[in-house]
Design an enzyme around this catalytic site. Structure first.
Site, PDB file in Angstrom:
ATOM      1  N   GLY A 134       0.829  -1.207   0.000  1.00  0.00           N
ATOM      2  CA  GLY A 134       0.000   0.000   0.000  1.00  0.00           C
ATOM      3  C   GLY A 134       0.866   1.260   0.000  1.00  0.00           C
ATOM      4  CG  HIS A 135       3.284   2.168   3.412  1.00  0.00           C
ATOM      5  ND1 HIS A 135       3.276   1.008   4.155  1.00  0.00           N
ATOM      6  CD2 HIS A 135       2.733   3.128   4.205  1.00  0.00           C
ATOM      7  CE1 HIS A 135       2.756   1.259   5.354  1.00  0.00           C
ATOM      8  NE2 HIS A 135       2.414   2.525   5.411  1.00  0.00           N
ATOM      9  N   GLY A 164      -3.134   7.722   1.420  1.00  0.00           N
ATOM     10  CA  GLY A 164      -4.018   6.630   1.052  1.00  0.00           C
ATOM     11  C   GLY A 164      -5.471   6.897   1.415  1.00  0.00           C
ATOM     12  CD  GLN A 168       0.105   9.621  14.005  1.00  0.00           C
ATOM     13  OE1 GLN A 168       0.747  10.558  13.540  1.00  0.00           O
ATOM     14  NE2 GLN A 168      -0.455   8.686  13.238  1.00  0.00           N
ATOM     15  CG  ASP A 174      -5.121   5.726   7.235  1.00  0.00           C
ATOM     16  OD1 ASP A 174      -5.386   5.271   8.351  1.00  0.00           O
ATOM     17  OD2 ASP A 174      -4.254   5.223   6.485  1.00  0.00           O
ATOM     18  NE  ARG A 176      -2.389   0.401  14.845  1.00  0.00           N
ATOM     19  CZ  ARG A 176      -2.335   1.699  14.519  1.00  0.00           C
ATOM     20  NH1 ARG A 176      -2.781   2.120  13.354  1.00  0.00           N
ATOM     21  NH2 ARG A 176      -1.820   2.589  15.361  1.00  0.00           N
TER      22      ARG A 176
HETATM   23  P1  AMP Z   1       0.836   4.764   7.860  1.00  0.00           P
HETATM   24  O1  AMP Z   1       2.239   4.260   7.724  1.00  0.00           O
HETATM   25  O2  AMP Z   1      -0.126   3.746   8.365  1.00  0.00           O
HETATM   26  O3  AMP Z   1       0.754   6.082   8.554  1.00  0.00           O
HETATM   27  O4  AMP Z   1       0.360   5.052   6.370  1.00  0.00           O
HETATM   28  C1  AMP Z   1       1.077   5.929   5.553  1.00  0.00           C
HETATM   29  C2  AMP Z   1       0.261   6.219   4.324  1.00  0.00           C
HETATM   30  O5  AMP Z   1       0.010   4.993   3.623  1.00  0.00           O
HETATM   31  C3  AMP Z   1      -1.110   6.831   4.650  1.00  0.00           C
HETATM   32  O6  AMP Z   1      -1.388   7.861   3.717  1.00  0.00           O
HETATM   33  C4  AMP Z   1      -2.032   5.661   4.478  1.00  0.00           C
HETATM   34  O7  AMP Z   1      -3.359   6.036   4.133  1.00  0.00           O
HETATM   35  C5  AMP Z   1      -1.375   4.910   3.338  1.00  0.00           C
HETATM   36  N1  AMP Z   1      -1.818   3.516   3.306  1.00  0.00           N
HETATM   37  C6  AMP Z   1      -1.875   2.655   4.345  1.00  0.00           C
HETATM   38  N2  AMP Z   1      -2.407   1.484   3.954  1.00  0.00           N
HETATM   39  C7  AMP Z   1      -2.683   1.602   2.631  1.00  0.00           C
HETATM   40  C8  AMP Z   1      -3.253   0.727   1.653  1.00  0.00           C
HETATM   41  N3  AMP Z   1      -3.642  -0.498   1.966  1.00  0.00           N
HETATM   42  N4  AMP Z   1      -3.395   1.198   0.390  1.00  0.00           N
HETATM   43  C9  AMP Z   1      -3.006   2.455   0.070  1.00  0.00           C
HETATM   44  N5  AMP Z   1      -2.458   3.317   0.942  1.00  0.00           N
HETATM   45  C10 AMP Z   1      -2.308   2.912   2.209  1.00  0.00           C
END
Ligand code: AMP
Length: 299
Positions: free
Chosen positions: A36-37, A152, A64, A155, A192
């Protein structure tokens, strides 16, 4: 790929890019990276253009997380993350420490007030969460100074609030919201997910199942927001999860539909699986972008 472990190093790298007339595309993350990232990195690379540069930040922002949340056990996999980012063609990675980001402590500092969208759903369930998110993202934007930021749809409420922050505080950055990347069975990728054991991994599909059902159910004559909520809760509970919220909402105000769903609608769900809190969402009406903007069909 340049790894900038200090704000000074990041600013120096940024200054060289500006001097060369290069635009920056920025992907903020908390690490424990997955596909996703990486999809955000690819989108940043595609949109910032061949002369642009892509910066990713990896920072688990303590402000946060609530006192009962998973800050201590949040996965930290820096070496693997750097390998993935290098392979994805990232130009620079920003990896600041808490001491650098909050040199005057975390408590008595000026912070960003997330506004009305920050008081509902995750804002109500996780007091202070969006305050922490807005504050750290504004700090990161002031350090990296990108032209575009890539986030993404996963969120959903976060990107909606940050879009409002950029607009209301006149931050000259464009937010690009990118579609959610999922496992083959529909589970949204998340850092997670690695907390889930095999049984919970099976149960976790409930969030996607509820959203997928809701999308189809919208076509049922007489469908109301209340019936949609009931159906979504039932699907999630039957799989053994605890629902925090699961309904159809207006994509910009985040007000839940109760009566007829006569306007744009996004399904938002949060549920606890074992001790892991999962969220997901899906546009339920056809006319929505990943960021929840209503697109008018071409004439
Ligand atoms: P995080 O590391 O959880 O803070 O996420 C960093 C970025 O990756 C945020 O903009 C999230 O929305 C995005 N993100 C997390 N999971 C996904 C996913 N499955 N598909 C696309 N983007 C994602």
């Amino acid at each position: 790929m340049q790894v900038c472990a200090t704000i000074t190093a990041m600013r120096a790298w940024q200054a060289v890019s500006v001097a060369e007339g290069v635009k920056i595309g920025f992907v903020p993350t908390m690490g424990a990276l997955h596909e996703g990232h990486i999809s955000l990195v690819h989108q940043a690379r595609a949109q910032i253009g061949p002369r642009g540069r892509v910066v990713v930040s990896i920072y688990v922002n303590p402000t946060q997380f609530g006192p009962q949340e998973d800050l201590q056990k949040y996965p930290r996999t820096l070496d693997a993350d750097l390998k993935l980012l290098k392979a994805a063609g990232v130009d620079a990675v920003f990896t600041p420490s808490d001491a650098m980001m909050y040199p005057h402590g975390r408590e008595d500092i000026l912070a960003v007030e997330p506004g009305p969208l920050g008081t509902v759903l995750d804002g109500a369930l996780r007091p202070g969460h969006f305050r922490g998110v807005c504050t750290v993202v504004l700090k990161l934007l002031n350090i990296v100074q990108p032209a575009q930021m890539f986030m993404g749809q996963k969120d959903y409420q976060q990107q909606l609030i940050l879009r409002a922050m950029l607009r209301d505080l006149d931050v000259p950055v464009e937010l690009v919201t990118c579609p959610t990347i999922r496992e083959a069975d529909g589970l949204a990728l998340s850092s997670r997910n690695r907390y889930l054991d095999a049984t919970q991994r099976g149960q976790a599909i409930a969030l996607y199942a509820a959203l997928d059902w809701a999308k189809g159910a919208l076509a049922t004559p007489g469908m109301t927001g209340t019936k949609l909520t009931e159906g979504m809760h039932k699907i999630i509970q039957e799989r053994g999860l605890t629902v925090q919220y699961a309904s159809g909402y207006h994509p910009q105000t985040l007000v839940a539909y109760t009566g007829p769903i006569d306007g744009p609608c996004v399904g938002l769900v949060a549920a606890v699986c074992g001790s892991t809190r999962l969220i997901d969402n899906m546009p339920l009406t056809a006319n929505l972008t990943p960021g929840g903007e209503i697109c008018t069909p071409a004439a």
